[in-house]
Design a protein around this motif. Structure first.
Motif, PDB file in Angstrom:
ATOM      1  N   GLN A   1     -18.006 -12.985  49.948  1.00 60.19           N
ATOM      2  CA  GLN A   1     -17.989 -14.106  50.841  1.00 60.19           C
ATOM      3  C   GLN A   1     -17.134 -14.004  51.831  1.00 60.19           C
ATOM      4  OE1 GLN A   1     -17.206 -17.530  48.192  1.00 60.19           O
ATOM      5  NE2 GLN A   1     -19.232 -17.331  47.101  1.00 60.19           N
ATOM      6  N   LEU A   2     -17.461 -12.954  52.530  1.00 59.62           N
ATOM      7  CA  LEU A   2     -16.336 -12.633  53.914  1.00 59.62           C
ATOM      8  C   LEU A   2     -17.432 -12.361  54.931  1.00 59.62           C
ATOM      9  CD1 LEU A   2     -13.884  -9.916  52.512  1.00 59.62           C
ATOM     10  CD2 LEU A   2     -13.340 -12.458  52.806  1.00 59.62           C
ATOM     11  N   SER A   3     -16.664 -12.771  56.274  1.00 62.33           N
ATOM     12  CA  SER A   3     -17.813 -12.885  57.637  1.00 62.33           C
ATOM     13  C   SER A   3     -17.785 -11.739  58.114  1.00 62.33           C
ATOM     14  CB  SER A   3     -17.226 -13.833  58.307  1.00 62.33           C
ATOM     15  OG  SER A   3     -17.186 -15.139  57.728  1.00 62.33           O
ATOM     16  N   ASN A   4     -16.673 -10.867  58.281  1.00 62.04           N
ATOM     17  CA  ASN A   4     -16.771  -9.663  58.985  1.00 62.04           C
ATOM     18  C   ASN A   4     -15.901  -8.372  58.538  1.00 62.04           C
ATOM     19  OD1 ASN A   4     -13.926 -10.239  60.306  1.00 62.04           O
ATOM     20  ND2 ASN A   4     -15.194 -11.922  60.930  1.00 62.04           N
ATOM     21  N   ARG A   5     -15.896  -7.444  59.340  1.00 66.69           N
ATOM     22  CA  ARG A   5     -15.036  -6.228  58.637  1.00 66.69           C
ATOM     23  C   ARG A   5     -13.567  -6.419  58.824  1.00 66.69           C
ATOM     24  NH1 ARG A   5     -16.424  -0.783  61.459  1.00 66.69           N
ATOM     25  NH2 ARG A   5     -14.586  -0.052  60.372  1.00 66.69           N
ATOM     26  N   HIS A   6     -12.998  -7.447  59.742  1.00 65.75           N
ATOM     27  CA  HIS A   6     -11.724  -7.532  60.074  1.00 65.75           C
ATOM     28  C   HIS A   6     -11.149  -8.426  58.610  1.00 65.75           C
ATOM     29  CE1 HIS A   6     -11.870  -5.981  63.974  1.00 65.75           C
ATOM     30  NE2 HIS A   6     -12.850  -6.768  64.125  1.00 65.75           N
ATOM     31  N   GLU A   7     -12.052  -9.462  58.149  1.00 58.05           N
ATOM     32  CA  GLU A   7     -11.519 -10.319  56.981  1.00 58.05           C
ATOM     33  C   GLU A   7     -11.741  -9.244  55.970  1.00 58.05           C
ATOM     34  OE1 GLU A   7     -14.267 -13.526  56.325  1.00 58.05           O
ATOM     35  OE2 GLU A   7     -13.383 -14.566  58.296  1.00 58.05           O
ATOM     36  N   LEU A   8     -12.618  -8.356  55.891  1.00 57.10           N
ATOM     37  CA  LEU A   8     -12.658  -7.155  54.759  1.00 57.10           C
ATOM     38  C   LEU A   8     -11.396  -6.557  54.662  1.00 57.10           C
ATOM     39  CD1 LEU A   8     -15.014  -6.660  52.836  1.00 57.10           C
ATOM     40  CD2 LEU A   8     -15.808  -4.711  54.256  1.00 57.10           C
ATOM     41  N   THR A   9     -10.860  -5.799  55.958  1.00 55.97           N
ATOM     42  CA  THR A   9      -9.687  -5.270  56.039  1.00 55.97           C
ATOM     43  C   THR A   9      -8.557  -5.959  55.560  1.00 55.97           C
ATOM     44  OG1 THR A   9     -10.601  -3.922  57.595  1.00 55.97           O
ATOM     45  CG2 THR A   9      -8.218  -3.879  57.288  1.00 55.97           C
ATOM     46  N   ARG A  10      -8.348  -7.147  55.790  1.00 51.86           N
ATOM     47  CA  ARG A  10      -7.254  -7.800  55.077  1.00 51.86           C
ATOM     48  C   ARG A  10      -7.451  -8.015  53.655  1.00 51.86           C
ATOM     49  NH1 ARG A  10      -8.248 -10.973  60.058  1.00 51.86           N
ATOM     50  NH2 ARG A  10      -9.519 -12.707  59.142  1.00 51.86           N
ATOM     51  N   TRP A  11      -8.747  -8.526  53.130  1.00 51.25           N
ATOM     52  CA  TRP A  11      -8.965  -8.603  51.879  1.00 51.25           C
ATOM     53  C   TRP A  11      -8.576  -7.220  50.996  1.00 51.25           C
ATOM     54  CZ3 TRP A  11     -11.438  -6.301  47.859  1.00 51.25           C
ATOM     55  CH2 TRP A  11     -11.815  -7.075  46.798  1.00 51.25           C
ATOM     56  N   ALA A  12      -8.810  -6.348  51.465  1.00 54.26           N
ATOM     57  CA  ALA A  12      -8.489  -5.169  50.982  1.00 54.26           C
ATOM     58  C   ALA A  12      -6.967  -4.402  50.980  1.00 54.26           C
ATOM     59  CB  ALA A  12      -9.387  -3.807  51.411  1.00 54.26           C
ATOM     60  N   THR A  13      -6.368  -5.051  52.008  1.00 48.71           N
ATOM     61  CA  THR A  13      -4.877  -4.482  52.175  1.00 48.71           C
ATOM     62  C   THR A  13      -4.255  -5.543  51.122  1.00 48.71           C
ATOM     63  OG1 THR A  13      -5.380  -4.054  54.545  1.00 48.71           O
ATOM     64  CG2 THR A  13      -3.153  -4.587  53.911  1.00 48.71           C
ATOM     65  N   ALA A  14      -4.527  -6.734  51.032  1.00 50.67           N
ATOM     66  CA  ALA A  14      -3.903  -7.605  50.202  1.00 50.67           C
ATOM     67  C   ALA A  14      -3.783  -7.228  48.556  1.00 50.67           C
ATOM     68  CB  ALA A  14      -4.570  -8.926  50.130  1.00 50.67           C
ATOM     69  N   ARG A  15      -5.082  -6.417  48.236  1.00 50.96           N
ATOM     70  CA  ARG A  15      -5.122  -5.887  47.139  1.00 50.96           C
ATOM     71  C   ARG A  15      -4.750  -4.290  46.828  1.00 50.96           C
ATOM     72  NH1 ARG A  15      -8.479  -9.982  47.467  1.00 50.96           N
ATOM     73  NH2 ARG A  15      -8.964 -11.145  45.639  1.00 50.96           N
ATOM     74  N   ARG A  16      -3.872  -3.752  47.981  1.00 52.17           N
ATOM     75  CA  ARG A  16      -3.392  -2.465  47.960  1.00 52.17           C
ATOM     76  C   ARG A  16      -4.508  -1.527  47.848  1.00 52.17           C
ATOM     77  NH1 ARG A  16       1.716  -2.457  44.398  1.00 52.17           N
ATOM     78  NH2 ARG A  16       2.187  -0.685  45.677  1.00 52.17           N
ATOM     79  N   LEU A  17      -5.632  -1.599  48.479  1.00 51.39           N
ATOM     80  CA  LEU A  17      -6.897  -0.619  48.298  1.00 51.39           C
ATOM     81  C   LEU A  17      -6.837   0.389  49.290  1.00 51.39           C
ATOM     82  CD1 LEU A  17      -9.528  -2.987  47.161  1.00 51.39           C
ATOM     83  CD2 LEU A  17      -8.279  -1.777  45.861  1.00 51.39           C
ATOM     84  N   VAL A  18      -5.945   0.195  50.434  1.00 47.24           N
ATOM     85  CA  VAL A  18      -6.083   0.960  51.397  1.00 47.24           C
ATOM     86  C   VAL A  18      -5.181   2.221  51.338  1.00 47.24           C
ATOM     87  CG1 VAL A  18      -5.625   1.076  54.318  1.00 47.24           C
ATOM     88  CG2 VAL A  18      -6.390  -1.155  53.205  1.00 47.24           C
TER      89      VAL A  18
END
Length: 252
Positions: free
Chosen positions: A235-252
């Motif tokens: 339920q995200l809108s774009n890749r920028h939100e996706l990056t923030r979501w992944a960073t918050a979960r330490r997936l990067v």
């Protein structure tokens, strides 16, 4: 070189390569007459072909590729029939993944006379993938960024019973086995397929669609489809939100 059994990733039919397929070359330093029989398990034929070309010249490398497979059923069949010393195993495979291959090969791994040992070779460096195959019985885990010479060295080390990991991946295993607590379940991540997780991590690291396609051996159109699916499921809108979501979960 003995005949190599190959499971065709397109038709699912087993093929037997012609004898003499190997090309002699100058002896590689460090092989010292050592030999190891290997099976390649990966669902991308192009990748298997590249690995075969890199390591499979037995006279030079000491590695004899005796079989290939593209999914779980083919892998179990080829491994059982050829009884290699080392299996190079991709984590994400049709039919249940590398963990399923390990589960169905448990008896071969436990054979005291001729154990089959597994070395995971994957594009993924995610902690859950590393821990999953190590718990399943693999002796090591290296990523597909490894050089040909390092891969050959890793194969021989696994043959000898050593544990082998790409840099930083060993920490995942040490942390996992040092802790008695079960890892928390991430319901959002559980909605994603393994391939969608791979695309998610690469997007979060700033890779362009074309670069992701090259990394995962898929088309740009397929990358776009995976990204759309990830955005929808999370339920995200774009890749920028996706990056923030992944960073918050330490997936990067």
């Amino acid at each position: 070189m003995s005949d190599a059994t190959e499971a065709n990733g397109t038709t699912g039919e087993a093929e037997v390569a012609e004898p003499g397929r190997d090309t002699a070359g100058p002896a590689a330093e460090g092989t010292a007459g050592r030999r190891v029989r290997v099976v390649l398990v990966d669902d991308h034929r192009m990748f298997r072909t590249g690995v075969q070309a890199e390591i499979g010249q037995t006279a030079r490398t000491g590695v004899e590729v005796v079989g290939e497979a593209a999914d779980v059923d083919q892998a179990v069949s080829v491994i059982t029939s050829t009884r290699p010393e080392v299996v190079l195993l991709d984590v994400h495979l049709p039919g249940g993944g590398g963990v399923e291959v390990l589960r169905r090969s448990a008896a071969l791994m436990a054979d005291p006379e001729q154990p089959v040992r597994f070395l995971a070779l994957s594009v993924s460096d995610a902690a859950e993938d590393v821990i999953g195959v190590i718990r399943g019985g693999a002796r090591g885990y290296v990523t597909k960024t490894i050089t040909g010479s390092d891969l050959i060295d890793s194969i021989f080390r696994v043959q000898e019973g050593d544990a082998v990991f790409s840099p930083r991946l060993a920490g995942f295993v040490l942390d996992a086995f040092a802790s008695t607590d079960a890892p928390p379940v991430d319901e959002d991540m559980d909605r994603l397929t393994q391939r969608e997780r791979e695309v998610l991590r690469l997007i979060a690291r700033g890779y362009a669609y074309k670069e992701i396609g090259k990394q995962l051996f898929i088309s740009v159109k397929t990358v776009e489809s995976h990204v759309s699916a990830v955005l929808r499921k999370l339920q995200l809108s774009n890749r920028h939100e996706l990056t923030r979501w992944a960073t918050a979960r330490r997936l990067v």
